[in-house]
Scaffold this active site. Structure first.
Site, PDB file in Angstrom:
ATOM      1  N   ARG A   1       5.472   8.227   2.361  1.00 22.68           N
ATOM      2  CA  ARG A   1       4.762   7.204   3.141  1.00 22.68           C
ATOM      3  C   ARG A   1       5.651   5.990   3.407  1.00 22.68           C
ATOM      4  NH1 ARG A   1       0.177   5.583  -0.242  1.00 22.68           N
ATOM      5  NH2 ARG A   1       1.613   6.228  -1.853  1.00 22.68           N
TER       6      ARG A   1
ATOM      7  N   ASN B   1      -2.142   8.847   1.800  1.00 22.08           N
ATOM      8  CA  ASN B   1      -2.363  10.092   1.092  1.00 22.08           C
ATOM      9  C   ASN B   1      -3.795  10.553   1.298  1.00 22.08           C
ATOM     10  OD1 ASN B   1       0.211  10.209   0.005  1.00 22.08           O
ATOM     11  ND2 ASN B   1      -0.359   9.239  -1.906  1.00 22.08           N
TER      12      ASN B   1
END
Length: 89
Positions: free
Chosen positions: A18, A36
């Site tokens: 990320r 997520n």
């Protein structure tokens, strides 16, 4: 402006995927988020020029150095939400 939602599968959680996506997206001038999902995938929302979104999609297949991407699904969004910056969730 264009927008796309990506669902990335593989080893993409716990490997700085990320954060690396955020850096790549900001470098391409995109806004959106990377977060997520409970099923182990990462969701990426990207808003910007079609060319920048295409470049991010190519990068998503590589990801961070420890990531092992097995699939990238892309969905076009007709009415993207208003987003500033690129968040990690």
């Amino acid at each position: 402006m264009a927008a796309a939602r990506f669902l990335i599968s593989g080893r993409v959680q716990g490997v700085s995927y990320r954060a690396s996506t955020r850096a790549q997206a900001l470098g391409l001038g995109l806004t959106g988020h990377a977060r997520n999902l409970p099923d182990g995938r990462v969701e990426v929302l990207a808003i910007g020029t079609p060319e920048a979104i295409d470049a991010l999609e190519r990068w998503l297949w590589q990801g961070s150095p420890l990531a092992q991407v097995t699939a990238v699904e892309r969905y076009a969004l007709q009415s993207p939400p208003p987003v500033q910056g690129f968040a990690i969730g």
